[in-house]
Design a protein around this motif. Structure first.
Motif, PDB file in Angstrom:
ATOM      1  N   GLN A 132       8.120   3.089   9.567  1.00  0.00           N
ATOM      2  CA  GLN A 132       7.535   2.064   8.662  1.00  0.00           C
ATOM      3  C   GLN A 132       7.905   2.343   7.213  1.00  0.00           C
ATOM      4  O   GLN A 132       8.169   1.418   6.446  1.00  0.00           O
ATOM      5  CB  GLN A 132       6.008   2.056   8.776  1.00  0.00           C
ATOM      6  CG  GLN A 132       5.508   1.488  10.052  1.00  0.00           C
ATOM      7  CD  GLN A 132       4.062   1.036   9.995  1.00  0.00           C
ATOM      8  OE1 GLN A 132       3.661   0.300  10.856  1.00  0.00           O
ATOM      9  NE2 GLN A 132       3.287   1.461   9.034  1.00  0.00           N
ATOM     10  N   ARG A 133       7.917   3.638   6.880  1.00  0.00           N
ATOM     11  CA  ARG A 133       8.275   3.992   5.506  1.00  0.00           C
ATOM     12  C   ARG A 133       9.718   3.583   5.232  1.00  0.00           C
ATOM     13  O   ARG A 133      10.035   3.051   4.153  1.00  0.00           O
ATOM     14  CB  ARG A 133       8.074   5.498   5.305  1.00  0.00           C
ATOM     15  CG  ARG A 133       8.463   5.959   3.953  1.00  0.00           C
ATOM     16  CD  ARG A 133       8.023   7.393   3.685  1.00  0.00           C
ATOM     17  NE  ARG A 133       8.770   7.904   2.564  1.00  0.00           N
ATOM     18  CZ  ARG A 133       9.402   9.066   2.546  1.00  0.00           C
ATOM     19  NH1 ARG A 133       9.325   9.874   3.590  1.00  0.00           N
ATOM     20  NH2 ARG A 133      10.080   9.438   1.497  1.00  0.00           N
ATOM     21  N   SER A 162       9.944  -0.164   4.776  1.00  0.00           N
ATOM     22  CA  SER A 162       9.392  -0.524   3.467  1.00  0.00           C
ATOM     23  C   SER A 162      10.339  -0.118   2.343  1.00  0.00           C
ATOM     24  O   SER A 162      10.519  -0.856   1.370  1.00  0.00           O
ATOM     25  CB  SER A 162       8.010   0.139   3.301  1.00  0.00           C
ATOM     26  OG  SER A 162       7.416  -0.304   2.127  1.00  0.00           O
ATOM     27  N   VAL A 184      11.133  -3.119  -0.149  1.00  0.00           N
ATOM     28  CA  VAL A 184      10.380  -3.207  -1.415  1.00  0.00           C
ATOM     29  C   VAL A 184      11.267  -3.148  -2.672  1.00  0.00           C
ATOM     30  O   VAL A 184      11.132  -4.005  -3.551  1.00  0.00           O
ATOM     31  CB  VAL A 184       9.234  -2.162  -1.442  1.00  0.00           C
ATOM     32  CG1 VAL A 184       8.553  -2.117  -2.807  1.00  0.00           C
ATOM     33  CG2 VAL A 184       8.221  -2.476  -0.336  1.00  0.00           C
ATOM     34  N   ASN A 221       2.336  -6.062   8.127  1.00  0.00           N
ATOM     35  CA  ASN A 221       2.435  -4.599   8.212  1.00  0.00           C
ATOM     36  C   ASN A 221       1.680  -3.893   7.079  1.00  0.00           C
ATOM     37  O   ASN A 221       1.899  -4.163   5.895  1.00  0.00           O
ATOM     38  CB  ASN A 221       3.914  -4.188   8.191  1.00  0.00           C
ATOM     39  CG  ASN A 221       4.066  -2.706   8.391  1.00  0.00           C
ATOM     40  OD1 ASN A 221       4.236  -1.952   7.447  1.00  0.00           O
ATOM     41  ND2 ASN A 221       3.963  -2.277   9.635  1.00  0.00           N
ATOM     42  N   ARG A 255       1.822  -0.844   5.885  1.00  0.00           N
ATOM     43  CA  ARG A 255       2.586  -0.003   4.953  1.00  0.00           C
ATOM     44  C   ARG A 255       3.316  -0.873   3.908  1.00  0.00           C
ATOM     45  O   ARG A 255       3.294  -0.585   2.711  1.00  0.00           O
ATOM     46  CB  ARG A 255       3.605   0.835   5.744  1.00  0.00           C
ATOM     47  CG  ARG A 255       4.545   1.647   4.883  1.00  0.00           C
ATOM     48  CD  ARG A 255       3.789   2.779   4.206  1.00  0.00           C
ATOM     49  NE  ARG A 255       4.530   3.369   3.120  1.00  0.00           N
ATOM     50  CZ  ARG A 255       4.899   4.645   3.092  1.00  0.00           C
ATOM     51  NH1 ARG A 255       4.622   5.446   4.082  1.00  0.00           N
ATOM     52  NH2 ARG A 255       5.540   5.124   2.043  1.00  0.00           N
ATOM     53  N   ILE A 256       3.940  -1.946   4.398  1.00  0.00           N
ATOM     54  CA  ILE A 256       4.668  -2.838   3.485  1.00  0.00           C
ATOM     55  C   ILE A 256       3.674  -3.473   2.512  1.00  0.00           C
ATOM     56  O   ILE A 256       3.922  -3.552   1.304  1.00  0.00           O
ATOM     57  CB  ILE A 256       5.452  -3.915   4.264  1.00  0.00           C
ATOM     58  CG1 ILE A 256       6.507  -3.242   5.155  1.00  0.00           C
ATOM     59  CG2 ILE A 256       6.095  -4.928   3.325  1.00  0.00           C
ATOM     60  CD1 ILE A 256       7.123  -4.149   6.200  1.00  0.00           C
ATOM     61  N   ASP A 265       2.499  -0.746  -0.032  1.00  0.00           N
ATOM     62  CA  ASP A 265       3.563  -0.380  -0.981  1.00  0.00           C
ATOM     63  C   ASP A 265       3.768  -1.499  -2.010  1.00  0.00           C
ATOM     64  O   ASP A 265       3.960  -1.246  -3.205  1.00  0.00           O
ATOM     65  CB  ASP A 265       4.881  -0.112  -0.239  1.00  0.00           C
ATOM     66  CG  ASP A 265       4.884   1.243   0.472  1.00  0.00           C
ATOM     67  OD1 ASP A 265       3.917   2.011   0.300  1.00  0.00           O
ATOM     68  OD2 ASP A 265       5.853   1.521   1.209  1.00  0.00           O
TER      69      ASP A 265
END
Ligand code: KG4
Length: 336
Positions: free
Chosen positions: A242-243, A246, A250, A274, A276-277, A280
């Protein structure tokens, strides 16, 4: 103006009634996810047949839920591109018949424009211009939304969509289909630095993206671990994945926001759910003083209300069709 709106581009049949683009009177949805889960992905032929079975009943339900009759319908809107062609054709043909039978205008709606319009329902104050990150199962792009019906693509994926990448990585990990939401849940509490995953760049096109290498990297990690007889850390891998997604999305969308100078960013599509998105983007938008518009999770995935919302603005711009309207698997966002 009451618009009866149809959505059938993938594995959700949805019919909604929307008043004046912003007020949802009803939104009836029949999801086919349980059926496609058996096959680990959407089977186009089954999707089309399920749309055929569901669409007429959903139209009746949408009217009943809104407390309206057929005589109250002022226009019919339909997602006519992009999507699984057999699936889109079901909605287009049904919508054409309804418009003809009721003697009301027929409004073609680009599915991604619909996703963008979900934000008009969620945020009554939002008006163009703004930049929109559109991230779904079939599409990933950054849109310059200059007006309700004038928009262009600033950057897009060159291969897989972000949602496709989530779904394929989740399938490799054996956590179900569609994989985005289970991956998001698995990632909670996982160490997002546990696995090194690639962030690719498209040479000379700083706003374009690529997700296929990320998907392959997850597959390679799994194969290597299997060969060595080792277990992967599920939460750690999901969080690292996920990171990485993102980290690809991003910076690009924030660069697009900087270039346009509107001070407004919206998010659209299933992957927009999501966590995480979302977090962020919240963080970076707060730091940079950008107004961020996130749709509620219920409006991130496919639904009929978003089609009714965009349909209203397409109608105001004079974008109607006759019974020759066709369906398209692909169509540029700018063409509408
Ligand atoms: O917008 P959508 O419902 O369908 C298309 O128009 O394509 O998006 C579906 C996609 C699927 O790939 C699904 O896995 C993903 O959205 N998705 C998520 C999450 N919830 C749904 N991806 C990441 N995190 C989530 N929480």
């Amino acid at each position: 103006m009451n618009i009866l709106a149809f959505e059938s581009t993938c594995d959700e049949t949805a019919v909604a009634l929307v008043r004046d683009g912003r007020t949802v009177l009803s939104d009836a949805i029949a999801s086919q996810v349980d059926m496609h889960t058996l096959y680990g992905g959407v089977v186009p032929e089954i999707a089309s047949r399920k749309h055929v079975e569901a669409i007429a009943g959903l139209a009746d339900r949408a009217l009943a839920d809104a407390g309206l009759t057929r005589a109250d319908v002022d226009a019919v809107a339909v997602s006519y591109a992009p999507g699984l062609i057999g699936a889109v054709l079901v909605g287009v043909n049904f919508a054409k018949s309804v418009a003809l039978a009721l003697g009301v205008p027929l409004i073609p709606v680009h599915h991604i424009r619909g996703h963008i319009a979900a934000n008009y329902i969620a945020h009554p104050d939002l008006e163009p211009p703004f930049v929109c990150l559109c991230v779904s199962g079939g599409n990933t792009l950054i849109a310059d939304v200059r007006s309700y019906t004038d928009m262009t693509v600033m950057g897009a994926t060159r291969d897989d969509a972000a949602g496709e990448c989530f779904d394929k990585a989740a399938r490799v990990l054996g956590i179900g289909y569609p994989g985005g939401a289970p991956m998001d849940r698995l990632a909670q509490g996982g160490d997002d630095t546990m696995y090194e995953l690639p962030r690719s760049h498209v040479e000379g096109h700083p706003l374009d993206m690529s997700f296929s290498g990320l998907k392959t990297a997850v597959l390679n990690l799994l194969h290597n671990a299997q060969q060595k007889g080792e277990d992967l850390n599920g939460p750690g891998l999901a969080a690292s994945f996920q990171r990485a997604v993102s980290d690809i999305l991003v910076p690009r969308v924030m660069e697009a926001v900087r270039q346009k100078g509107y001070g407004k960013l919206a998010v659209a599509g299933g992957v927009g759910a999501n966590s995480r998105i979302r977090s962020d983007l919240e963080k970076v938008c707060k730091e940079q003083g950008i107004a961020l518009y996130l749709p509620p999770l219920s409006l991130c995935g496919d639904n009929g209300a978003m089609v009714g919302s965009q349909g209203y603005y397409e109608y105001l711009a004079g974008h109607t069709a006759d019974s020759a309207l066709n369906a398209y698997a692909n169509r540029d966002l700018g063409l509408g």
